[in-house]
Motif scaffolding. Structure first.
Motif, short mmCIF file in Angstrom:
data_model
loop_
_atom_site.label_atom_id
_atom_site.label_comp_id
_atom_site.label_asym_id
_atom_site.label_seq_id
_atom_site.Cartn_x
_atom_site.Cartn_y
_atom_site.Cartn_z
N ILE A 130 1.02 -0.81 -0.30
CA ILE A 130 -0.67 -0.42 0.17
C ILE A 130 0.97 1.31 -0.09
CG2 ILE A 130 -1.80 1.13 1.07
CD1 ILE A 130 -2.48 -1.45 0.05
N SER A 131 1.57 0.79 1.04
CA SER A 131 2.89 1.82 0.78
C SER A 131 3.28 2.61 -0.93
CB SER A 131 3.59 1.71 1.63
OG SER A 131 3.74 2.34 2.90
N ASP A 132 3.96 1.32 -1.53
CA ASP A 132 4.57 2.14 -2.95
C ASP A 132 3.38 2.48 -3.53
OD1 ASP A 132 7.08 0.35 -2.14
OD2 ASP A 132 6.47 -0.96 -2.22
N ALA A 133 2.15 1.50 -3.73
CA ALA A 133 1.15 2.63 -4.46
C ALA A 133 0.99 3.84 -3.93
CB ALA A 133 -1.07 2.14 -3.94
N LEU A 134 1.27 4.31 -3.00
CA LEU A 134 1.30 5.63 -2.87
C LEU A 134 1.81 6.32 -4.40
CD1 LEU A 134 1.15 6.48 0.48
CD2 LEU A 134 -0.41 6.63 -0.62
N TYR A 135 3.46 5.45 -4.40
CA TYR A 135 4.06 6.46 -5.61
C TYR A 135 3.45 5.78 -6.83
CZ TYR A 135 6.96 8.43 -1.82
OH TYR A 135 7.53 8.95 -1.20
N PHE A 136 3.45 4.59 -6.74
CA PHE A 136 3.52 3.87 -8.00
C PHE A 136 2.22 3.85 -8.74
CE2 PHE A 136 7.44 1.50 -6.11
CZ PHE A 136 7.99 2.34 -6.96
N GLY A 137 1.22 4.23 -8.03
CA GLY A 137 -0.52 3.77 -8.62
C GLY A 137 -0.22 2.25 -7.71
N LEU A 138 -1.95 2.05 -7.56
CA LEU A 138 -2.33 0.43 -7.42
C LEU A 138 -1.73 -0.15 -7.99
CD1 LEU A 138 -3.29 -1.47 -5.03
CD2 LEU A 138 -5.52 -0.74 -5.13
N GLU A 139 -2.84 -0.38 -9.32
CA GLU A 139 -2.84 -1.43 -10.31
C GLU A 139 -1.25 -1.45 -10.74
OE1 GLU A 139 -4.24 -2.30 -14.74
OE2 GLU A 139 -4.78 -0.29 -13.72
N ASN A 140 -0.13 -0.76 -11.04
CA ASN A 140 1.13 -1.10 -11.41
C ASN A 140 1.59 -2.00 -10.56
OD1 ASN A 140 3.50 -0.66 -13.15
ND2 ASN A 140 4.18 1.40 -11.50
N THR A 141 1.47 -1.34 -8.97
CA THR A 141 2.31 -2.25 -7.74
C THR A 141 1.92 -3.15 -7.56
OG1 THR A 141 2.00 0.10 -6.36
CG2 THR A 141 2.64 -1.42 -5.12
N ILE A 142 0.77 -3.92 -7.84
CA ILE A 142 0.06 -5.58 -7.76
C ILE A 142 1.01 -5.69 -8.80
CG2 ILE A 142 -1.62 -6.96 -8.15
CD1 ILE A 142 -3.16 -4.74 -6.54
N GLN A 143 1.16 -5.62 -9.77
CA GLN A 143 1.65 -5.71 -11.05
C GLN A 143 3.31 -6.35 -10.92
OE1 GLN A 143 0.59 -7.23 -13.88
NE2 GLN A 143 -1.41 -7.81 -13.02
N MET A 144 4.25 -5.12 -10.18
CA MET A 144 5.46 -5.41 -9.81
C MET A 144 5.45 -6.42 -8.72
SD MET A 144 6.04 -0.87 -9.22
CE MET A 144 7.71 -1.23 -9.33
N TYR A 145 5.22 -6.35 -8.04
CA TYR A 145 4.96 -7.45 -6.69
C TYR A 145 5.07 -8.71 -7.10
CZ TYR A 145 5.46 -4.82 -2.68
OH TYR A 145 5.91 -3.90 -1.55
N LEU A 146 3.83 -8.56 -8.49
CA LEU A 146 3.61 -10.28 -9.08
C LEU A 146 4.49 -10.80 -9.88
CD1 LEU A 146 -0.10 -10.01 -10.62
CD2 LEU A 146 0.43 -11.21 -7.89
N ARG A 147 5.36 -9.83 -10.43
CA ARG A 147 6.76 -10.31 -11.15
C ARG A 147 7.30 -10.61 -10.33
NH1 ARG A 147 4.93 -5.21 -13.87
NH2 ARG A 147 6.26 -4.03 -12.57
N GLN A 148 7.69 -9.64 -8.95
CA GLN A 148 8.44 -10.48 -7.86
C GLN A 148 8.40 -12.19 -7.63
OE1 GLN A 148 11.08 -8.61 -6.97
NE2 GLN A 148 10.26 -6.97 -8.88
N LEU A 149 7.16 -12.74 -7.75
CA LEU A 149 7.11 -14.10 -7.60
C LEU A 149 7.01 -14.72 -8.74
CD1 LEU A 149 4.47 -13.31 -5.03
CD2 LEU A 149 5.88 -14.15 -4.77
N GLU A 150 7.15 -14.50 -10.14
CA GLU A 150 7.49 -15.31 -10.82
C GLU A 150 8.73 -16.42 -10.78
OE1 GLU A 150 8.04 -12.33 -14.56
OE2 GLU A 150 5.87 -11.66 -14.43
N GLU A 151 8.98 -16.98 -12.39
CA GLU A 151 9.85 -18.23 -11.23
C GLU A 151 10.60 -17.61 -12.79
OE1 GLU A 151 9.74 -21.05 -9.60
OE2 GLU A 151 7.44 -21.05 -9.88
N ARG A 152 11.94 -17.55 -11.90
CA ARG A 152 13.38 -17.26 -12.20
C ARG A 152 14.55 -18.16 -12.87
NH1 ARG A 152 11.60 -13.14 -9.63
NH2 ARG A 152 12.07 -11.06 -10.62
#
Length: 239
Positions: free
Chosen positions: A217-239
């Motif tokens: 939620i803190s990150d969403a203040l800067y990046f927007g909620l939709e973009n922030t959720i997508q950013m977190y989802l990318r951190q969970l992608e298989e590498r």
């Protein structure tokens, strides 16, 4: 795949600070789902300083992903779970005055208590998770209590990450490996963020779910909620 469950307590905190219904907790939950979150987490505390019982009942009607309700299993909490029947009930040992969760259960000392609670929850068809420190003895205790999953309390990992991430994650990989061997599902949460999440996922690729609220939620203040959720989802992608 490790699912992202968004804890929306902070949205309720913001609303309650002013009164009224802005921001709208239910609408934010729907938007989180629309933006890709695979779950919604709430923690209705006795003083209702953020999520209220009325919020939980309203969310029950609209959440289509996994609904996870955290809390100390007193009679008030159990009444909510019986009425709502969420996908998951996460048991935390917080006293009523706690600002946020700050320790896992002693699953050995509280074995009889937790066994009774878990039996009741499973009778209602609710998946169960016990909040534990990264301690293999506590993991084994949780399994003996009869839980479906554990949630690893990740504050110590987050604190140690920037000093020595390999050393910080070691107790968590050991605890997770033990949990997996015992047939338990594995969740994680507390102080996870865009810096440390991907490394935890790499270390424990078989995590079922992470629950993230404050940082997201803190990150969403800067990046927007939709973009922030997508950013977190990318951190969970298989590498």
């Amino acid at each position: 795949m490790t699912k992202l469950s968004v804890n929306i307590n902070k949205i309720a905190t913001l609303r309650n600070s002013r009164g009224g219904n802005r921001p709208d907790v239910v609408q934010v939950a729907l938007d989180c789902e629309r933006f890709g979150a695979q779950g919604i987490t709430v923690h209705p505390r006795p003083d209702e300083r953020h999520i209220r019982r009325s919020d939980v009942l309203a969310l029950q009607k609209v959440v289509t992903t996994e609904f996870n309700i955290e809390g100390y299993p007193d009679q008030r909490y159990m009444d909510i779970i019986e009425q709502v029947r969420p996908a998951q009930a996460t048991l935390v040992p917080d006293p009523p005055t706690a600002i946020t969760s700050n320790a896992g259960w002693d699953t050995i000392k509280n074995k009889a208590f937790l066994q009774d609670i878990l039996k009741t929850l499973k009778g209602w068809g609710v998946r169960t998770s016990i909040f534990v420190d990264p301690d293999e003895d506590m993991v084994e205790g949780a399994a003996q209590c009869g839980t479906d999953r554990i949630e690893l309390y990740t504050e110590a990992y987050a604190v140690g990450y920037h000093k020595d991430r390999h050393e910080a994650v070691k107790p968590y990989t050991n605890a997770a490996y033990r949990a997996k061997a015992l047939g338990l599902g594995i969740n994680a949460g507390h102080d996870l963020d865009l810096d440390n999440l991907a490394f935890l996922k790499q270390a424990i690729p078989y995590m079922d779910e992470v629950s993230i609220g404050h940082a997201l939620i803190s990150d969403a203040l800067y990046f927007g909620l939709e973009n922030t959720i997508q950013m977190y989802l990318r951190q969970l992608e298989e590498r």
